[in-house]
Design a protein around this motif. Structure first.
Motif, PDB file in Angstrom:
ATOM      1  N   ASP A  62     -25.153  66.480  18.047  1.00 22.38           N
ATOM      2  CA  ASP A  62     -24.178  65.781  18.641  1.00 22.38           C
ATOM      3  C   ASP A  62     -24.124  64.286  18.593  1.00 22.38           C
ATOM      4  N   GLU A  63     -23.262  63.762  18.098  1.00 26.50           N
ATOM      5  CA  GLU A  63     -22.982  62.214  17.811  1.00 26.50           C
ATOM      6  C   GLU A  63     -23.908  61.332  19.110  1.00 26.50           C
ATOM      7  N   GLN A  64     -23.706  61.975  20.502  1.00 30.48           N
ATOM      8  CA  GLN A  64     -23.959  61.315  21.407  1.00 30.48           C
ATOM      9  C   GLN A  64     -25.559  61.085  21.314  1.00 30.48           C
ATOM     10  N   PHE A  65     -26.444  62.085  20.800  1.00 28.41           N
ATOM     11  CA  PHE A  65     -27.755  62.058  20.684  1.00 28.41           C
ATOM     12  C   PHE A  65     -28.333  61.733  19.371  1.00 28.41           C
ATOM     13  N   ILE A  83     -38.701  67.005  25.549  1.00 24.22           N
ATOM     14  CA  ILE A  83     -38.195  65.826  24.559  1.00 24.22           C
ATOM     15  C   ILE A  83     -37.918  64.429  25.298  1.00 24.22           C
ATOM     16  N   THR A  84     -37.779  63.481  24.626  1.00 15.78           N
ATOM     17  CA  THR A  84     -37.578  62.219  25.245  1.00 15.78           C
ATOM     18  C   THR A  84     -36.147  61.666  24.791  1.00 15.78           C
ATOM     19  N   ILE A  85     -35.287  61.357  25.500  1.00  9.93           N
ATOM     20  CA  ILE A  85     -34.273  60.911  25.281  1.00  9.93           C
ATOM     21  C   ILE A  85     -34.219  59.522  25.310  1.00  9.93           C
ATOM     22  N   ARG A  86     -34.045  58.475  24.494  1.00  9.11           N
ATOM     23  CA  ARG A  86     -34.305  56.929  24.365  1.00  9.11           C
ATOM     24  C   ARG A  86     -33.075  56.147  24.856  1.00  9.11           C
ATOM     25  N   ASN A  87     -32.969  55.417  25.611  1.00 12.08           N
ATOM     26  CA  ASN A  87     -32.129  53.928  25.999  1.00 12.08           C
ATOM     27  C   ASN A  87     -31.040  55.100  26.562  1.00 12.08           C
ATOM     28  N   THR A  88     -31.373  55.497  27.816  1.00 12.47           N
ATOM     29  CA  THR A  88     -30.258  56.446  28.336  1.00 12.47           C
ATOM     30  C   THR A  88     -29.111  55.814  28.968  1.00 12.47           C
ATOM     31  N   LEU A  90     -25.073  56.216  31.014  1.00 20.32           N
ATOM     32  CA  LEU A  90     -24.537  57.095  32.127  1.00 20.32           C
ATOM     33  C   LEU A  90     -23.981  58.712  31.587  1.00 20.32           C
ATOM     34  N   ALA A  91     -23.582  58.712  30.326  1.00 22.11           N
ATOM     35  CA  ALA A  91     -22.771  59.721  29.512  1.00 22.11           C
ATOM     36  C   ALA A  91     -23.993  60.875  29.516  1.00 22.11           C
ATOM     37  N   ASP A  92     -25.291  60.424  29.658  1.00 26.67           N
ATOM     38  CA  ASP A  92     -26.089  61.370  29.454  1.00 26.67           C
ATOM     39  C   ASP A  92     -26.592  62.154  30.763  1.00 26.67           C
ATOM     40  N   ARG A  93     -25.753  61.687  31.975  1.00 29.95           N
ATOM     41  CA  ARG A  93     -26.113  62.528  33.152  1.00 29.95           C
ATOM     42  C   ARG A  93     -25.597  63.964  32.839  1.00 29.95           C
ATOM     43  N   GLY A  94     -26.300  65.038  33.536  1.00 33.62           N
ATOM     44  CA  GLY A  94     -25.747  66.470  33.622  1.00 33.62           C
ATOM     45  C   GLY A  94     -26.906  67.527  33.418  1.00 33.62           C
ATOM     46  N   GLN A 104     -37.968  86.625  24.367  1.00 30.73           N
ATOM     47  CA  GLN A 104     -37.163  87.098  25.555  1.00 30.73           C
ATOM     48  C   GLN A 104     -36.432  86.291  26.262  1.00 30.73           C
ATOM     49  N   ASN A 105     -35.618  85.336  25.409  1.00 31.60           N
ATOM     50  CA  ASN A 105     -34.748  84.552  25.980  1.00 31.60           C
ATOM     51  C   ASN A 105     -35.247  83.555  27.063  1.00 31.60           C
ATOM     52  N   GLN A 106     -36.307  83.078  27.011  1.00 29.90           N
ATOM     53  CA  GLN A 106     -36.675  82.234  28.131  1.00 29.90           C
ATOM     54  C   GLN A 106     -36.020  80.755  27.974  1.00 29.90           C
ATOM     55  N   THR A 107     -35.412  80.569  29.221  1.00 32.13           N
ATOM     56  CA  THR A 107     -34.500  79.275  29.247  1.00 32.13           C
ATOM     57  C   THR A 107     -34.891  78.622  30.382  1.00 32.13           C
ATOM     58  N   PHE A 108     -35.043  77.095  30.273  1.00 32.38           N
ATOM     59  CA  PHE A 108     -35.455  76.388  31.540  1.00 32.38           C
ATOM     60  C   PHE A 108     -34.195  75.452  31.639  1.00 32.38           C
ATOM     61  N   HIS A 109     -33.921  74.992  32.742  1.00 34.30           N
ATOM     62  CA  HIS A 109     -32.918  74.273  33.435  1.00 34.30           C
ATOM     63  C   HIS A 109     -33.428  72.876  33.985  1.00 34.30           C
ATOM     64  N   ILE A 110     -33.040  71.628  33.645  1.00 28.99           N
ATOM     65  CA  ILE A 110     -33.388  70.366  33.796  1.00 28.99           C
ATOM     66  C   ILE A 110     -32.250  69.721  34.004  1.00 28.99           C
ATOM     67  N   GLU A 111     -31.907  68.858  35.317  1.00 32.88           N
ATOM     68  CA  GLU A 111     -30.812  68.173  35.702  1.00 32.88           C
ATOM     69  C   GLU A 111     -31.411  66.674  35.358  1.00 32.88           C
ATOM     70  N   LEU A 112     -30.609  65.943  34.686  1.00 30.63           N
ATOM     71  CA  LEU A 112     -30.937  64.431  34.527  1.00 30.63           C
ATOM     72  C   LEU A 112     -29.752  63.643  34.959  1.00 30.63           C
ATOM     73  N   ASP A 113     -30.235  62.685  36.023  1.00 32.39           N
ATOM     74  CA  ASP A 113     -29.377  61.646  36.474  1.00 32.39           C
ATOM     75  C   ASP A 113     -29.616  60.171  36.201  1.00 32.39           C
ATOM     76  N   VAL A 114     -28.720  59.620  35.640  1.00 27.49           N
ATOM     77  CA  VAL A 114     -28.792  58.262  34.967  1.00 27.49           C
ATOM     78  C   VAL A 114     -28.444  57.545  36.160  1.00 27.49           C
ATOM     79  N   GLY A 115     -29.111  56.562  36.550  1.00 30.08           N
ATOM     80  CA  GLY A 115     -28.550  55.414  37.672  1.00 30.08           C
ATOM     81  C   GLY A 115     -28.182  54.152  36.975  1.00 30.08           C
TER      82      GLY A 115
END
Length: 214
Positions: A62-65, A83-88, A90-94, A104-115
């Motif tokens: 995606d162009e955003q990243f 992973i590291t997302i540089r220069n976060t 507000l649109a990166d929140r989610g 075995q379709n292992q999936t991990f969930h992470i919430e990112l809050d950009v202040g």
């Protein structure tokens, strides 16, 4: 939603880097594996497939990243798909997912809050005889800041009830007024503990001395 490391959301200040954790407990080496990061179930954040990924020629990110996401190449030997997302922004929140579809379709969930760091401005709205009305204004802050008035000695100044409004992007505007009756330097202190941010703005109030008693 909890993060992959079980410690809750990842909270960072806008403009800083965010580390999104993801690691397997069963595989010793994931250099030859596939893992896939997405945001809000649809945006392509990062994909690694046996050495081929978005930063070395694979299309689809995606162009955003683009140009802002990196993985830990040396960590792949130790099951680390973080992973590291540089220069976060507000649109990166989610909500982010780190998926191993062939394991075995292992999936991990992470919430990112950009202040969004608060930047207060102070004004003297009115000054009549032996009192002055001070106003502190904070615009577009997230998470919602704590706003306080203090005198030069650090003592809390009684203030009116703060006026708070929330914008469409989830940030907050806060206005806090206080009436003071002495000459002093007054400070509006704004604190956002979640992103380790504190800032203040000051103003000087000069009032006439009280009349002398006969």
């Amino acid at each position: 939603m909890t993060s992959a490391d079980g410690k809750g959301p990842v909270v960072v200040k806008e403009g800083s880097d965010a580390l999104l954790p993801c690691s397997l407990s069963t595989e010793e080496n994931i250099e030859g594996k596939l893992f896939h990061w997405k945001k809000d179930g649809q945006k392509e954040v990062f994909l690694y497939d046996a050495g081929v990924h978005y930063n070395n020629g694979r299309p689809g990110q995606d162009e955003q990243f683009k140009g802002r996401v990196s993985h830990f190449q040396d960590g792949l030997k130790h099951r680390n798909a973080s992973i590291t997302i540089r220069n976060t922004k507000l649109a990166d929140r989610g909500n982010y997912t780190c998926d191993f579809p062939r394991l075995q379709n292992q999936t991990f969930h992470i919430e990112l809050d950009v202040g969004a760091a608060a930047e207060p401005s102070v004004t003297i709205l009115d000054q009549i005889k032996d009192w002055a009305l001070l106003q502190c204004l904070v615009r577009g802050a997230s998470p919602m800041p704590k706003v306080e008035w203090k005198d030069s000695s650090g003592n809390m100044v009684p203030a009116h009830e703060p006026q708070v409004s929330q914008r469409g992007d989830g940030t907050y505007d806060v206005t806090l007024q206080a009436a003071v009756n002495k000459t002093d330097r007054f400070r509006c202190v704004v604190t956002q503990e979640e992103i380790y941010h504190q800032i203040y703005a000051e103003t000087n109030v000069l009032l006439p001395p009280p009349p002398e008693n006969d």
